[in-house]
Design a protein around this motif. Structure first.
Motif, PDB file in Angstrom:
ATOM      1  N   GLN A  67      -8.292  17.262  12.014  1.00 23.29           N
ATOM      2  CA  GLN A  67      -8.715  16.940  10.670  1.00 23.29           C
ATOM      3  C   GLN A  67      -7.369  15.984  10.131  1.00 23.29           C
ATOM      4  N   PRO A  68      -7.912  14.740   9.646  1.00 26.40           N
ATOM      5  CA  PRO A  68      -6.874  13.810   9.160  1.00 26.40           C
ATOM      6  C   PRO A  68      -6.599  14.206   7.798  1.00 26.40           C
ATOM      7  N   THR A  69      -5.366  13.706   7.392  1.00 28.56           N
ATOM      8  CA  THR A  69      -4.665  13.899   5.988  1.00 28.56           C
ATOM      9  C   THR A  69      -4.203  12.838   5.124  1.00 28.56           C
ATOM     10  N   ARG A  70      -4.319  12.584   4.156  1.00 32.76           N
ATOM     11  CA  ARG A  70      -3.855  11.600   3.318  1.00 32.76           C
ATOM     12  C   ARG A  70      -2.638  12.205   2.429  1.00 32.76           C
ATOM     13  N   ASP A  71      -2.112  13.570   2.867  1.00 29.22           N
ATOM     14  CA  ASP A  71      -0.965  14.119   2.217  1.00 29.22           C
ATOM     15  C   ASP A  71       0.132  13.531   2.523  1.00 29.22           C
ATOM     16  N   GLY A  72       0.343  12.771   3.541  1.00 27.53           N
ATOM     17  CA  GLY A  72       1.509  11.887   4.115  1.00 27.53           C
ATOM     18  C   GLY A  72       1.151  10.386   4.033  1.00 27.53           C
ATOM     19  N   PHE A  73       1.973   9.630   3.943  1.00 26.81           N
ATOM     20  CA  PHE A  73       2.080   8.310   4.071  1.00 26.81           C
ATOM     21  C   PHE A  73       1.451   7.726   5.393  1.00 26.81           C
ATOM     22  N   PRO A  74       0.494   6.763   5.297  1.00 28.97           N
ATOM     23  CA  PRO A  74      -0.104   6.285   6.605  1.00 28.97           C
ATOM     24  C   PRO A  74       1.021   5.385   7.493  1.00 28.97           C
TER      25      PRO A  74
ATOM     26  N   SER B 165      11.170  -0.972   1.662  1.00 27.87           N
ATOM     27  CA  SER B 165       9.880  -1.246   2.117  1.00 27.87           C
ATOM     28  C   SER B 165       9.738  -0.538   3.397  1.00 27.87           C
ATOM     29  N   TYR B 166       8.443  -0.351   3.591  1.00 31.09           N
ATOM     30  CA  TYR B 166       7.962   0.499   4.947  1.00 31.09           C
ATOM     31  C   TYR B 166       8.478  -0.328   6.149  1.00 31.09           C
ATOM     32  N   SER B 167       8.280  -1.746   6.022  1.00 31.33           N
ATOM     33  CA  SER B 167       8.679  -2.695   7.218  1.00 31.33           C
ATOM     34  C   SER B 167       9.945  -2.688   7.596  1.00 31.33           C
ATOM     35  N   LYS B 168      10.863  -2.566   6.395  1.00 27.08           N
ATOM     36  CA  LYS B 168      12.369  -2.654   6.741  1.00 27.08           C
ATOM     37  C   LYS B 168      12.691  -1.204   7.064  1.00 27.08           C
ATOM     38  N   TRP B 169      12.342  -0.269   6.751  1.00 26.61           N
ATOM     39  CA  TRP B 169      12.462   1.051   7.346  1.00 26.61           C
ATOM     40  C   TRP B 169      12.146   1.249   8.771  1.00 26.61           C
ATOM     41  N   GLN B 170      11.084   0.605   9.243  1.00 27.39           N
ATOM     42  CA  GLN B 170      10.521   0.813  10.535  1.00 27.39           C
ATOM     43  C   GLN B 170      11.583  -0.010  11.321  1.00 27.39           C
ATOM     44  N   THR B 171      12.209  -0.843  10.994  1.00 25.65           N
ATOM     45  CA  THR B 171      13.452  -1.448  11.789  1.00 25.65           C
ATOM     46  C   THR B 171      14.518  -0.607  12.447  1.00 25.65           C
TER      47      THR B 171
ATOM     48  N   HIS C 239       0.794  -1.017   0.058  1.00 23.14           N
ATOM     49  CA  HIS C 239       0.100  -0.010  -0.013  1.00 23.14           C
ATOM     50  C   HIS C 239       0.735   1.253  -0.074  1.00 23.14           C
ATOM     51  N   ILE C 240       1.975   1.562   0.783  1.00 24.07           N
ATOM     52  CA  ILE C 240       2.640   2.459   0.987  1.00 24.07           C
ATOM     53  C   ILE C 240       3.680   2.495  -0.274  1.00 24.07           C
ATOM     54  N   GLU C 241       3.967   1.525  -0.686  1.00 17.17           N
ATOM     55  CA  GLU C 241       4.801   1.538  -1.915  1.00 17.17           C
ATOM     56  C   GLU C 241       3.834   2.370  -3.019  1.00 17.17           C
ATOM     57  N   GLU C 242       2.681   1.661  -3.288  1.00 17.70           N
ATOM     58  CA  GLU C 242       1.685   2.437  -4.544  1.00 17.70           C
ATOM     59  C   GLU C 242       1.473   3.988  -3.803  1.00 17.70           C
ATOM     60  N   TRP C 243       1.437   4.215  -2.739  1.00 20.89           N
ATOM     61  CA  TRP C 243       1.140   5.773  -2.377  1.00 20.89           C
ATOM     62  C   TRP C 243       2.278   6.619  -2.681  1.00 20.89           C
ATOM     63  N   LEU C 244       3.646   5.735  -2.417  1.00 19.15           N
ATOM     64  CA  LEU C 244       5.033   6.780  -2.812  1.00 19.15           C
ATOM     65  C   LEU C 244       4.964   6.972  -4.160  1.00 19.15           C
TER      66      LEU C 244
ATOM     67  N   GLY D  49       2.620   7.714  -6.323  1.00 19.52           N
ATOM     68  CA  GLY D  49       1.840   8.969  -6.734  1.00 19.52           C
ATOM     69  C   GLY D  49       0.541   8.383  -6.733  1.00 19.52           C
ATOM     70  N   ALA D  50      -0.098   7.019  -6.239  1.00 14.85           N
ATOM     71  CA  ALA D  50      -1.440   7.258  -6.380  1.00 14.85           C
ATOM     72  C   ALA D  50      -1.930   7.149  -4.973  1.00 14.85           C
ATOM     73  N   ASP D  51      -3.051   7.007  -4.462  1.00 16.55           N
ATOM     74  CA  ASP D  51      -3.685   7.181  -3.253  1.00 16.55           C
ATOM     75  C   ASP D  51      -4.887   5.840  -3.232  1.00 16.55           C
ATOM     76  N   PRO D  52      -4.553   4.859  -3.020  1.00 21.64           N
ATOM     77  CA  PRO D  52      -5.253   3.774  -2.913  1.00 21.64           C
ATOM     78  C   PRO D  52      -6.024   3.762  -1.885  1.00 21.64           C
ATOM     79  N   THR D  53      -7.510   3.673  -2.009  1.00 23.13           N
ATOM     80  CA  THR D  53      -8.421   3.517  -0.921  1.00 23.13           C
ATOM     81  C   THR D  53      -9.518   2.298  -1.043  1.00 23.13           C
ATOM     82  N   PRO D  54      -9.174   1.091  -1.247  1.00 28.25           N
ATOM     83  CA  PRO D  54      -9.925   0.184  -1.251  1.00 28.25           C
ATOM     84  C   PRO D  54     -10.975   0.020  -0.157  1.00 28.25           C
ATOM     85  N   PRO D  55     -12.137  -0.287  -0.228  1.00 29.60           N
ATOM     86  CA  PRO D  55     -13.123  -0.092   0.733  1.00 29.60           C
ATOM     87  C   PRO D  55     -13.020  -0.315   2.336  1.00 29.60           C
TER      88      PRO D  55
END
Length: 232
Positions: free
Chosen positions: A45-52, A98-104, A16-21, A23-29
């Motif tokens: 107010q929440p924003t989607r201007d930054g990655f979740p 990836s986000y998971s590797k970055w978080q380590t 999801h975050i790779e797709e967001w980075l 340029g997309a903004d994927p929002t499945p249901p």
């Protein structure tokens, strides 16, 4: 090869975050419903201007399986210089793959974040809690995993967060705003029946087609828990 639940969660957010980075903004249901579950205003107010940021720590245990999991509210204020698509953190995620590797790497407890924002009191407090709980003063970032209740950024929390409920129709036929306490005050008016919610102070009237329904409402037989009949 068996994939663990933690690996499935990590893979979902990595994709999801790779797709967001990109340029997309994927929002499945499911994610769209989750995003709409909190409707803060002003600084909340929440924003989607930054990655979740759904979690912080080594979710899949690349270095070591975390020994303590705590729940946070959300990842806090959005800082465009770090969390936008061309921000510092976004570029680091791309570099790590990836986000998971970055978080380590515990990104919010090291430079360049700490150089710009100072020490992270939130993280320090939870790490100290981890050490106290485990009775291990040597516990470090590899032992702590933080999940966010709401993964999108906002400066503060100004509203309850929870699933959005559809308005329901009571047995007597009136449309309510799904009062969670079920404390409604139906009263008979010539030719109509009204429903007044004692919590939200919301009133509505309707002209019933079935006299039997009116009689049931007047007698308090509609079956609504805690419903009291009021005259007038």
């Amino acid at each position: 090869m068996t994939v663990s639940a933690r690996e499935r969660v990590a893979a979902f957010w990595d994709d999801h975050i790779e797709e967001w980075l990109s340029g997309a903004d994927p929002t499945p249901p499911p994610l769209l419903q989750w995003f709409k579950s909190y409707q803060g205003v002003g600084p909340g107010q929440p924003t989607r201007d930054g990655f979740p940021e759904p979690y912080h720590g080594d979710l899949v245990g690349r270095e070591r399986t975390p020994r303590m999991v705590v729940l946070g509210l959300n990842p806090g204020e959005f800082h465009s210089e770090f969390q936008s698509r061309d921000g510092i953190c976004a570029n680091e995620i791309k570099q790590h793959g990836s986000y998971s590797k970055w978080q380590t790497t515990c990104p919010y407890k090291r430079a360049p974040w700490t150089n710009a924002m100072g020490g992270n009191r939130y993280y320090r407090a939870r790490l100290q809690f981890t050490r106290n709980w485990l009775q291990d003063p040597t516990a470090d970032r590899r032992d702590l995993l933080i999940f966010e209740s709401y993964p999108w950024h906002s400066k503060s929390i100004t509203h309850l967060c929870g699933p959005r409920r559809r308005p329901s129709t009571s047995s007597c036929g009136s449309r309510s705003r799904n009062c969670p306490s079920k404390r409604c005050l139906p009263s008979a008016v010539p030719g109509t029946t009204s429903l007044r919610c004692s919590v939200y102070r919301f009133s509505t009237s309707w002209a019933p087609a079935d006299p039997a329904t009116v009689r049931r409402c007047q007698a308090g037989l509609c079956g609504r828990t805690g419903c009291r009949r009021a005259s007038g």
